[in-house]
Enzyme design. Sequence first.
Site, short mmCIF file in Angstrom:
data_model
loop_
_atom_site.label_atom_id
_atom_site.label_comp_id
_atom_site.label_asym_id
_atom_site.label_seq_id
_atom_site.Cartn_x
_atom_site.Cartn_y
_atom_site.Cartn_z
N PRO A 105 0.85 -1.20 0.00
CG PRO A 105 -0.69 -1.57 1.69
CD PRO A 105 0.64 -2.04 1.17
CB CYS A 106 2.42 3.00 -2.54
SG CYS A 106 3.28 1.43 -2.66
CD GLN A 107 -3.16 3.65 -1.73
OE1 GLN A 107 -2.29 3.10 -1.06
NE2 GLN A 107 -3.98 2.99 -2.51
#
Length: 483
Positions: A105-107
């Site tokens: 998850p890179c948001q």
Amino acid sequence: MPGKLTYVDLFAGCGGLSLGLEQAGFALELAVEKSDMAAETFFHNFIEPISDQKEWKSFSAPSTPVEEQAKKGVVVKQLSDVLDCKPLLQDLKSREIDLVAGGPPCQGFSLAGRRNPEDIRNKLPWEFLEFVEAVSPKAVIIENVSGMSQDFKKHNQESPFDQLRQALIQTGVGYQVQPVHLNAMHFGAPQHRPRVMLLGLRQDVADATGFKFSDKTWRSEFAKLGSVEFSQKPEIAPILTHFGDDILTVADAIADLNDSGYRRVSNLSEFAKEMREGADWEPAGDAASKRRNKGLPNHTLRKHAEHIKDRFRLYQFFRDQGVHNKTIAIPKNEDLTTGGKRQLLHEALKDAKYPAKAPDGKILAHSVEELIELVLSLGTKKHSQRPLSWTSPSPTVVSLPDDYVHPDIPRTMTVREMARFQSFPDNFEFRAKETTGSLRRRVEVPQYTQVGNAVPPKMARAVGLSIRSALELAAITEGRRAS
């Protein structure tokens, strides 16, 4: 290059990315997945069939050491636990892993994140990069949702996607990285599903291939439509297989299924035939024929009250008559009088054909006045539900079971139907419970969520083939130099 290429799948989920990579000729060295529910599906399909639930619970328990789980090929823990196991990292590095892949998850990722340990959103991408640095694979794939590539223009910042690209370039001995924006429907999945990926080759491997890389994002539609920024497709980008009239539809995906399972059809689509036969893949330790003999797995129908079924029939009728789905919400509009609601409904429904008939044959209303009464009785603010169309690809498969309605039958989709849209073959069996309640969604990963979170295997296969070609070319070049 002799034998199969090896890969590690981080944030593996149920195994969509792994399945595509194995179809492309890669062999699993290790998967890491913190959810015991998603990991159960992965283990059952890629390692060995789970017949004893107690044994699985014991194996996946937090008390089971990382190294013991790693011997089987699946670590059911946080990636940080793997990073703390230095002997395992050293062992993986000694095996000269070909590919490390995954979707952290890179948001909230930013290059400043390493200096800010308080920012939990940054933690997982940096752990992914730390693993890459420790193992030094020849190639890297990082996958994420397409929205991650949008620039943070309000704050005058680069997108998390581009910052992650810059960080990967500087990881370990260094990587050449190509950002790509791919749509699953361009690679044979009957689903509109845009995703972004970073495709990286270790610097020495990239040099051996002679490939050129760009900091611009290549999009799969460029292969047919062209682009000002790209005179040709980057060599590392996957080869598009479907476009325009070739894009598969909901009918291609599930028209051979009915409520009971397989339907006898004379004109079985090539996609349905492939899904039935296993898509050139067999589950570990279990003959494909043995699993097929058990019938169609994960095709359990959701139970709906009769008024919910009638609402689904209304959605289907609206679709066929060109009536906007939001019409169902008019009765719940608190700013309108009863007369105002009736007037708006009359305007929306006056051109529909009567009697109003649902695809399953049920007559909903004989006149516009009768249909208005039905809509008033069934009105709901939840107008995000929509019936699928036989002639279009599925919209992006999500993790909730109630967002999409079957094209003809008044029910939501089964896990298997959703899995077909993702391009999972029918012999891939999903484990754990089907769905879960709202509060438990934070910690549980049931079957619908496993399917919705997965990388479509067809898309993963295309990317895997591209990476494989690059590694084989590099090996040939290096072999010539050595001789």
